[in-house]
Design a protein around this motif. Structure first.
Motif, PDB file in Angstrom:
ATOM      1  N   ALA A 290       0.829  -1.208   0.000  1.00 32.64           N
ATOM      2  CA  ALA A 290       0.000   0.000   0.000  1.00 32.64           C
ATOM      3  C   ALA A 290       0.865   1.260   0.000  1.00 32.64           C
ATOM      4  N   ALA A 291       1.963   1.235   0.755  1.00 34.05           N
ATOM      5  CA  ALA A 291       2.862   2.394   0.773  1.00 34.05           C
ATOM      6  C   ALA A 291       3.511   2.580  -0.590  1.00 34.05           C
ATOM      7  N   ARG A 292       3.896   1.478  -1.233  1.00 37.64           N
ATOM      8  CA  ARG A 292       4.491   1.573  -2.574  1.00 37.64           C
ATOM      9  C   ARG A 292       3.492   2.177  -3.562  1.00 37.64           C
ATOM     10  N   ALA A 293       2.229   1.762  -3.482  1.00 36.60           N
ATOM     11  CA  ALA A 293       1.199   2.301  -4.365  1.00 36.60           C
ATOM     12  C   ALA A 293       0.971   3.785  -4.099  1.00 36.60           C
ATOM     13  N   ALA A 294       1.008   4.183  -2.834  1.00 38.02           N
ATOM     14  CA  ALA A 294       0.816   5.596  -2.489  1.00 38.02           C
ATOM     15  C   ALA A 294       1.964   6.444  -3.021  1.00 38.02           C
ATOM     16  N   ILE A 295       3.184   5.949  -2.895  1.00 38.75           N
ATOM     17  CA  ILE A 295       4.345   6.693  -3.404  1.00 38.75           C
ATOM     18  C   ILE A 295       4.274   6.801  -4.920  1.00 38.75           C
ATOM     19  N   SER A 296       3.868   5.746  -5.579  1.00 32.35           N
ATOM     20  CA  SER A 296       3.721   5.764  -7.030  1.00 32.35           C
ATOM     21  C   SER A 296       2.664   6.776  -7.450  1.00 32.35           C
ATOM     22  N   ASP A 297       1.570   6.835  -6.715  1.00 35.77           N
ATOM     23  CA  ASP A 297       0.511   7.791  -7.039  1.00 35.77           C
ATOM     24  C   ASP A 297       0.979   9.224  -6.839  1.00 35.77           C
ATOM     25  N   VAL A 298       1.702   9.469  -5.765  1.00 35.71           N
ATOM     26  CA  VAL A 298       2.183  10.827  -5.493  1.00 35.71           C
ATOM     27  C   VAL A 298       3.212  11.247  -6.539  1.00 35.71           C
ATOM     28  N   SER A 299       4.060  10.309  -6.969  1.00 36.29           N
ATOM     29  CA  SER A 299       5.087  10.671  -7.944  1.00 36.29           C
ATOM     30  C   SER A 299       4.501  10.972  -9.315  1.00 36.29           C
ATOM     31  N   SER A 300       3.336  10.401  -9.637  1.00 34.28           N
ATOM     32  CA  SER A 300       2.723  10.694 -10.934  1.00 34.28           C
ATOM     33  C   SER A 300       1.767  11.878 -10.862  1.00 34.28           C
ATOM     34  N   MET A 301       1.647  12.511  -9.720  1.00 34.98           N
ATOM     35  CA  MET A 301       0.751  13.655  -9.577  1.00 34.98           C
ATOM     36  C   MET A 301       1.195  14.827 -10.440  1.00 34.98           C
ATOM     37  N   CYS A 302       2.504  14.990 -10.633  1.00 36.94           N
ATOM     38  CA  CYS A 302       3.001  16.105 -11.435  1.00 36.94           C
ATOM     39  C   CYS A 302       2.580  15.978 -12.897  1.00 36.94           C
ATOM     40  N   ASP A 303       2.380  14.751 -13.364  1.00 31.20           N
ATOM     41  CA  ASP A 303       1.898  14.557 -14.726  1.00 31.20           C
ATOM     42  C   ASP A 303       0.425  14.935 -14.844  1.00 31.20           C
ATOM     43  N   ARG A 304      -0.351  14.608 -13.807  1.00 33.16           N
ATOM     44  CA  ARG A 304      -1.781  14.891 -13.836  1.00 33.16           C
ATOM     45  C   ARG A 304      -2.079  16.357 -13.557  1.00 33.16           C
ATOM     46  N   GLN A 305      -1.380  16.942 -12.591  1.00 29.10           N
ATOM     47  CA  GLN A 305      -1.664  18.317 -12.180  1.00 29.10           C
ATOM     48  C   GLN A 305      -0.353  19.091 -12.046  1.00 29.10           C
ATOM     49  N   PRO A 306       0.170  19.633 -13.145  1.00 29.31           N
ATOM     50  CA  PRO A 306       1.455  20.328 -13.075  1.00 29.31           C
ATOM     51  C   PRO A 306       1.412  21.609 -12.238  1.00 29.31           C
TER      52      PRO A 306
ATOM     53  N   VAL B 110      -0.013  21.998  -9.379  1.00 31.66           N
ATOM     54  CA  VAL B 110       0.225  21.631  -7.978  1.00 31.66           C
ATOM     55  C   VAL B 110       1.727  21.509  -7.721  1.00 31.66           C
ATOM     56  N   CYS B 111       2.447  20.904  -8.662  1.00 27.24           N
ATOM     57  CA  CYS B 111       3.890  20.752  -8.500  1.00 27.24           C
ATOM     58  C   CYS B 111       4.608  22.096  -8.549  1.00 27.24           C
ATOM     59  N   GLU B 112       4.161  22.995  -9.422  1.00 24.56           N
ATOM     60  CA  GLU B 112       4.764  24.330  -9.482  1.00 24.56           C
ATOM     61  C   GLU B 112       4.551  25.079  -8.176  1.00 24.56           C
ATOM     62  N   THR B 113       3.346  24.982  -7.633  1.00 29.60           N
ATOM     63  CA  THR B 113       3.061  25.628  -6.351  1.00 29.60           C
ATOM     64  C   THR B 113       3.910  25.010  -5.246  1.00 29.60           C
TER      65      THR B 113
END
Length: 111
Positions: free
Chosen positions: A39-55, A57-60
């Motif tokens: 579950a932790a691995r899946a959460a880290i994977s989801d957080v790392s791909s957040m910049c692709d979905r919502q750039p 948020v990453c800029e902020t």
């Protein structure tokens, strides 16, 4: 900040691995340590791909980290100056890097 997040993550995994069963808890509600790791691995994977979905948020986030870094450096500088004013040495001979020199005694006497 990242250190604290990593520390909290690993500490929580250690707590999951400890065989402690508090009184009054449902034995079926406990989490298997292996499931927690997946579950932790899946959460880290989801957080790392957040910049692709919502750039945006990453800029902020980058701007916030940069602002926090600048403020931390400035706060450290102010704290250093305050401590230096409070505990700084006033005698220049005691300052690091200076050596008090005395005239060398050559053994010759002037008559």
């Amino acid at each position: 900040m990242g250190f604290l997040i990593k520390t909290a993550f690993w500490f929580s995994l250690v707590l999951l691995l400890l065989p402690i069963s508090p009184e009054g808890t449902d034995p079926e509600a406990t989490v298997d340590p292996l499931e927690a790791v997946f579950a932790a691995r899946a959460a880290i994977s989801d957080v790392s791909s957040m910049c692709d979905r919502q750039p945006d948020v990453c800029e902020t986030g980058r701007a916030a980290v940069q602002t926090i870094g600048v403020r931390a450096r400035e706060s450290a500088r102010i704290a250093y100056e305050l401590l230096d004013d409070q505990f700084g040495q006033s005698d220049p001979a005691l300052t690091t890097g200076t050596v008090a020199t005395e005239p060398a005694d050559t053994g010759a006497t002037a008559d």
